[in-house]
Design a protein around this motif. Structure first.
Motif, PDB file in Angstrom:
ATOM      1  N   MET A   1       0.834  -1.200   0.000  1.00  0.00           N
ATOM      2  CA  MET A   1       0.000   0.000   0.000  1.00  0.00           C
ATOM      3  C   MET A   1       0.874   1.257   0.000  1.00  0.00           C
ATOM      4  O   MET A   1       1.893   1.312   0.694  1.00  0.00           O
ATOM      5  CB  MET A   1      -0.909   0.018   1.235  1.00  0.00           C
ATOM      6  N   PHE A   2       0.469   2.246  -0.764  1.00  0.00           N
ATOM      7  CA  PHE A   2       1.230   3.486  -0.794  1.00  0.00           C
ATOM      8  C   PHE A   2       0.754   4.402   0.320  1.00  0.00           C
ATOM      9  O   PHE A   2      -0.433   4.423   0.674  1.00  0.00           O
ATOM     10  CB  PHE A   2       1.049   4.195  -2.152  1.00  0.00           C
ATOM     11  N   SER A   3       1.678   5.180   0.862  1.00  0.00           N
ATOM     12  CA  SER A   3       1.303   6.137   1.894  1.00  0.00           C
ATOM     13  C   SER A   3       0.511   7.262   1.262  1.00  0.00           C
ATOM     14  O   SER A   3       0.598   7.521   0.060  1.00  0.00           O
ATOM     15  CB  SER A   3       2.557   6.697   2.574  1.00  0.00           C
ATOM     16  N   SER A   4      -0.280   7.955   2.082  1.00  0.00           N
ATOM     17  CA  SER A   4      -1.092   9.062   1.569  1.00  0.00           C
ATOM     18  C   SER A   4      -0.225  10.169   0.992  1.00  0.00           C
ATOM     19  O   SER A   4      -0.653  10.913   0.112  1.00  0.00           O
ATOM     20  CB  SER A   4      -1.969   9.612   2.699  1.00  0.00           C
ATOM     21  N   LYS A   5       1.036  10.259   1.493  1.00  0.00           N
ATOM     22  CA  LYS A   5       1.950  11.287   0.995  1.00  0.00           C
ATOM     23  C   LYS A   5       2.282  11.068  -0.471  1.00  0.00           C
ATOM     24  O   LYS A   5       2.447  12.017  -1.239  1.00  0.00           O
ATOM     25  CB  LYS A   5       3.220  11.280   1.848  1.00  0.00           C
ATOM     26  N   HIS A   6       2.408   9.794  -0.874  1.00  0.00           N
ATOM     27  CA  HIS A   6       2.790   9.481  -2.245  1.00  0.00           C
ATOM     28  C   HIS A   6       1.589   9.149  -3.135  1.00  0.00           C
ATOM     29  O   HIS A   6       1.735   9.024  -4.348  1.00  0.00           O
ATOM     30  CB  HIS A   6       3.755   8.297  -2.262  1.00  0.00           C
ATOM     31  N   LYS A   7       0.423   8.997  -2.542  1.00  0.00           N
ATOM     32  CA  LYS A   7      -0.737   8.563  -3.315  1.00  0.00           C
ATOM     33  C   LYS A   7      -1.138   9.581  -4.377  1.00  0.00           C
ATOM     34  O   LYS A   7      -1.335   9.227  -5.548  1.00  0.00           O
ATOM     35  CB  LYS A   7      -1.910   8.288  -2.373  1.00  0.00           C
ATOM     36  N   LYS A   8      -1.257  10.844  -3.982  1.00  0.00           N
ATOM     37  CA  LYS A   8      -1.729  11.854  -4.922  1.00  0.00           C
ATOM     38  C   LYS A   8      -0.768  12.076  -6.078  1.00  0.00           C
ATOM     39  O   LYS A   8      -1.206  12.154  -7.251  1.00  0.00           O
ATOM     40  CB  LYS A   8      -2.035  13.152  -4.186  1.00  0.00           C
ATOM     41  N   PRO A   9       0.554  12.191  -5.837  1.00  0.00           N
ATOM     42  CA  PRO A   9       1.461  12.313  -6.995  1.00  0.00           C
ATOM     43  C   PRO A   9       1.374  11.125  -7.948  1.00  0.00           C
ATOM     44  O   PRO A   9       1.442  11.299  -9.173  1.00  0.00           O
ATOM     45  CB  PRO A   9       2.847  12.401  -6.341  1.00  0.00           C
ATOM     46  N   LEU A  10       1.215   9.930  -7.401  1.00  0.00           N
ATOM     47  CA  LEU A  10       1.092   8.751  -8.258  1.00  0.00           C
ATOM     48  C   LEU A  10      -0.195   8.799  -9.072  1.00  0.00           C
ATOM     49  O   LEU A  10      -0.210   8.440 -10.256  1.00  0.00           O
ATOM     50  CB  LEU A  10       1.131   7.480  -7.410  1.00  0.00           C
ATOM     51  N   LEU A  11      -1.280   9.245  -8.430  1.00  0.00           N
ATOM     52  CA  LEU A  11      -2.549   9.350  -9.146  1.00  0.00           C
ATOM     53  C   LEU A  11      -2.466  10.395 -10.258  1.00  0.00           C
ATOM     54  O   LEU A  11      -2.989  10.192 -11.360  1.00  0.00           O
ATOM     55  CB  LEU A  11      -3.674   9.693  -8.175  1.00  0.00           C
ATOM     56  N   PHE A  12      -1.819  11.522  -9.960  1.00  0.00           N
ATOM     57  CA  PHE A  12      -1.650  12.549 -10.990  1.00  0.00           C
ATOM     58  C   PHE A  12      -0.814  12.021 -12.153  1.00  0.00           C
ATOM     59  O   PHE A  12      -1.119  12.278 -13.324  1.00  0.00           O
ATOM     60  CB  PHE A  12      -0.986  13.801 -10.398  1.00  0.00           C
ATOM     61  N   THR A  13       0.238  11.277 -11.833  1.00  0.00           N
ATOM     62  CA  THR A  13       1.057  10.678 -12.885  1.00  0.00           C
ATOM     63  C   THR A  13       0.228   9.710 -13.722  1.00  0.00           C
ATOM     64  O   THR A  13       0.323   9.688 -14.959  1.00  0.00           O
ATOM     65  CB  THR A  13       2.254   9.941 -12.274  1.00  0.00           C
ATOM     66  N   GLY A  14      -0.608   8.907 -13.048  1.00  0.00           N
ATOM     67  CA  GLY A  14      -1.469   7.968 -13.758  1.00  0.00           C
ATOM     68  C   GLY A  14      -2.451   8.669 -14.669  1.00  0.00           C
ATOM     69  O   GLY A  14      -2.666   8.241 -15.817  1.00  0.00           O
ATOM     70  N   LEU A  15      -3.063   9.774 -14.200  1.00  0.00           N
ATOM     71  CA  LEU A  15      -4.005  10.515 -15.035  1.00  0.00           C
ATOM     72  C   LEU A  15      -3.304  11.144 -16.236  1.00  0.00           C
ATOM     73  O   LEU A  15      -3.856  11.170 -17.348  1.00  0.00           O
ATOM     74  CB  LEU A  15      -4.694  11.609 -14.208  1.00  0.00           C
ATOM     75  N   THR A  16      -2.090  11.651 -16.021  1.00  0.00           N
ATOM     76  CA  THR A  16      -1.333  12.249 -17.128  1.00  0.00           C
ATOM     77  C   THR A  16      -1.011  11.203 -18.187  1.00  0.00           C
ATOM     78  O   THR A  16      -1.150  11.451 -19.397  1.00  0.00           O
ATOM     79  CB  THR A  16      -0.031  12.885 -16.602  1.00  0.00           C
ATOM     80  N   LEU A  17      -0.577  10.023 -17.741  1.00  0.00           N
ATOM     81  CA  LEU A  17      -0.277   8.942 -18.683  1.00  0.00           C
ATOM     82  C   LEU A  17      -1.539   8.465 -19.398  1.00  0.00           C
ATOM     83  O   LEU A  17      -1.505   8.131 -20.594  1.00  0.00           O
ATOM     84  CB  LEU A  17       0.385   7.775 -17.947  1.00  0.00           C
ATOM     85  N   LEU A  18      -2.666   8.418 -18.664  1.00  0.00           N
ATOM     86  CA  LEU A  18      -3.935   8.027 -19.274  1.00  0.00           C
ATOM     87  C   LEU A  18      -4.326   9.001 -20.372  1.00  0.00           C
ATOM     88  O   LEU A  18      -4.767   8.590 -21.460  1.00  0.00           O
ATOM     89  CB  LEU A  18      -5.027   7.962 -18.206  1.00  0.00           C
ATOM     90  N   LEU A  19      -4.169  10.302 -20.116  1.00  0.00           N
ATOM     91  CA  LEU A  19      -4.495  11.301 -21.130  1.00  0.00           C
ATOM     92  C   LEU A  19      -3.572  11.167 -22.340  1.00  0.00           C
ATOM     93  O   LEU A  19      -4.034  11.237 -23.489  1.00  0.00           O
ATOM     94  CB  LEU A  19      -4.387  12.706 -20.533  1.00  0.00           C
ATOM     95  N   ALA A  20      -2.282  10.956 -22.091  1.00  0.00           N
ATOM     96  CA  ALA A  20      -1.342  10.796 -23.208  1.00  0.00           C
ATOM     97  C   ALA A  20      -1.705   9.576 -24.055  1.00  0.00           C
ATOM     98  O   ALA A  20      -1.703   9.639 -25.293  1.00  0.00           O
ATOM     99  CB  ALA A  20       0.085  10.671 -22.665  1.00  0.00           C
ATOM    100  N   ALA A  21      -2.038   8.472 -23.390  1.00  0.00           N
ATOM    101  CA  ALA A  21      -2.426   7.256 -24.125  1.00  0.00           C
ATOM    102  C   ALA A  21      -3.712   7.478 -24.908  1.00  0.00           C
ATOM    103  O   ALA A  21      -3.842   7.028 -26.064  1.00  0.00           O
ATOM    104  CB  ALA A  21      -2.591   6.101 -23.142  1.00  0.00           C
ATOM    105  N   ALA A  22      -4.677   8.177 -24.303  1.00  0.00           N
ATOM    106  CA  ALA A  22      -5.939   8.451 -24.991  1.00  0.00           C
ATOM    107  C   ALA A  22      -5.714   9.291 -26.236  1.00  0.00           C
ATOM    108  O   ALA A  22      -6.329   9.044 -27.291  1.00  0.00           O
ATOM    109  CB  ALA A  22      -6.904   9.160 -24.034  1.00  0.00           C
ATOM    110  N   MET A  23      -4.835  10.273 -26.158  1.00  0.00           N
ATOM    111  CA  MET A  23      -4.562  11.136 -27.306  1.00  0.00           C
ATOM    112  C   MET A  23      -3.850  10.363 -28.416  1.00  0.00           C
ATOM    113  O   MET A  23      -4.152  10.548 -29.602  1.00  0.00           O
ATOM    114  CB  MET A  23      -3.736  12.343 -26.860  1.00  0.00           C
ATOM    115  N   ILE A  24      -2.916   9.500 -28.043  1.00  0.00           N
ATOM    116  CA  ILE A  24      -2.205   8.704 -29.052  1.00  0.00           C
ATOM    117  C   ILE A  24      -3.175   7.762 -29.761  1.00  0.00           C
ATOM    118  O   ILE A  24      -3.150   7.620 -30.993  1.00  0.00           O
ATOM    119  CB  ILE A  24      -1.051   7.921 -28.398  1.00  0.00           C
ATOM    120  N   LEU A  25      -4.050   7.122 -28.994  1.00  0.00           N
ATOM    121  CA  LEU A  25      -5.053   6.236 -29.599  1.00  0.00           C
ATOM    122  C   LEU A  25      -5.969   7.013 -30.538  1.00  0.00           C
ATOM    123  O   LEU A  25      -6.305   6.546 -31.630  1.00  0.00           O
ATOM    124  CB  LEU A  25      -5.878   5.552 -28.511  1.00  0.00           C
TER     125      LEU A  25
END
Length: 333
Positions: free
Chosen positions: A1-25
């Motif tokens: 489990m990730f600590s709450s301190k690292h959770k939000k940056p990881l989620l933001f990174t995931g959303l950014t990658l999701l948007l990049a993948a969506a645009m490429i598709l």
């Protein structure tokens, strides 16, 4: 489990990658499969088939859902915060309808000035927002009553749209696609004016949106802390209308993005609007882009307007919120 301190940056990174993948598709998938690297290389020859497809078809078709998704999602966050109503959203309370009505009026009255549509859509969205806000202020209405008032205003705006379609059938070209919501035929030229409106709206949202944290404490507390509550609410509604109106001007009446995305973001990130607003922009852009890609490829060679797919997803989601309201007595976490 990730600590709450690292959770939000990881989620933001995931959303950014999701948007990049969506645009490429979105760029690569369509009636003609496009190899992105090859297409980028062919840009040295703008007259080549791959370059023309990339520049004049896939690029605007990718930018349009990105802009519409982030604008509608951020607008939904602002509207829900100002009205303190988790059931509110640009299409639910009639903001989209007001924007659509004024956009069609601009198309009829100023047929040679397509750049007037974003301004007219903004004016319509603002009128709808202020009508709902005044209804809430004057009546002290409950959250569900505000939504019902929005439905009533939506009916009025829809009647106006149908009247325009009846009286000016030759002027309002593509009205069916506009009313359903979709990006078929969108061009960079039609996106450019709306892009500036959305950019201004995002800057205002990120600068003033965090004030929603103070508003959430209650009007009396906010005033005690020195906030000019009515002025802040007006500016926030102005910003929400600017974003929703600009999106409607080129996407039509797409719905439920401003309702669904803010709820998902709050579940992931909490209720701090300093985090919710940028996260909603990323998720909204990725969500609408993925839905648009699905809508134009699932039934190829036929294309389904993305507004239909968004309604199929958003309608059941709205019903779930209503059931939560009934059984828990609240829907705003």
């Amino acid at each position: 489990m990730f600590s709450s301190k690292h959770k939000k940056p990881l989620l933001f990174t995931g959303l950014t990658l999701l948007l990049a993948a969506a645009m490429i598709l979105s760029v690569c998938i369509g009636s003609t499969r496009l190899d992105l690297l090859d297409a980028l290389r062919t840009l040295q020859d703008p007259q080549s088939a791959s370059a023309r497809i990339l520049l004049y078809v896939r690029l605007p078709r990718t930018l349009a859902p990105v802009l519409a998704g982030l604008a509608m999602a951020v607008s939904g966050v602002l509207i829900q915060g100002v009205l303190n109503n988790a059931l509110a959203g640009p299409n639910i309370i009639g903001v989209n309808g007001g924007a659509g009505l004024f956009a069609l009026l601009a198309a009829v009255l100023l047929p040679t000035a397509p750049e007037a549509m974003p301004a007219a859509a903004f004016a319509g969205a603002l009128c709808a927002s202020m009508l709902i806000y005044l209804t809430a202020m004057k009546t002290g209405a409950s959250r569900v009553t505000i939504v019902l008032a929005g439905v009533a205003f939506s009916g009025i705006f829809s009647a106006g749209i149908d009247t325009i379609r009846t009286l000016y059938p030759d002027v309002v070209v593509g009205a069916n696609n506009f009313l359903i919501g979709g990006f078929s035929g969108v061009t960079l030229g039609s996106l450019t004016p709306a892009c500036w409106y959305i950019l201004v709206g995002l800057v205002l949202a990120f600068l003033i949106g965090p004030e929603l944290n103070v508003l959430a404490l209650g009007e009396d507390t906010a005033q005690t802390l020195g906030m000019h509550v009515n002025a802040v609410r007006f500016v926030l509604l102005l910003t929400a209308s600017l974003l929703a109106g600009a999106a409607v001007s080129f996407s039509g009446l797409i719905g439920f993005v401003g309702l669904l995305v803010p709820h998902v973001v709050r579940r992931l990130f909490g209720s701090d609007h300093r985090v919710v607003l940028p996260a909603a922009a990323l998720l909204g852009a990725a969500f609408v882009t993925l839905c648009d890609t699905l809508a134009r490829t699932l039934f190829a060679p036929y294309e389904v307007p993305v507004g239909i797919l968004l309604s199929l997803i958003g309608g059941p989601f709205f019903l779930v919120l209503l059931l939560q309201k009934k059984h828990r007595g609240r829907v705003y976490d």
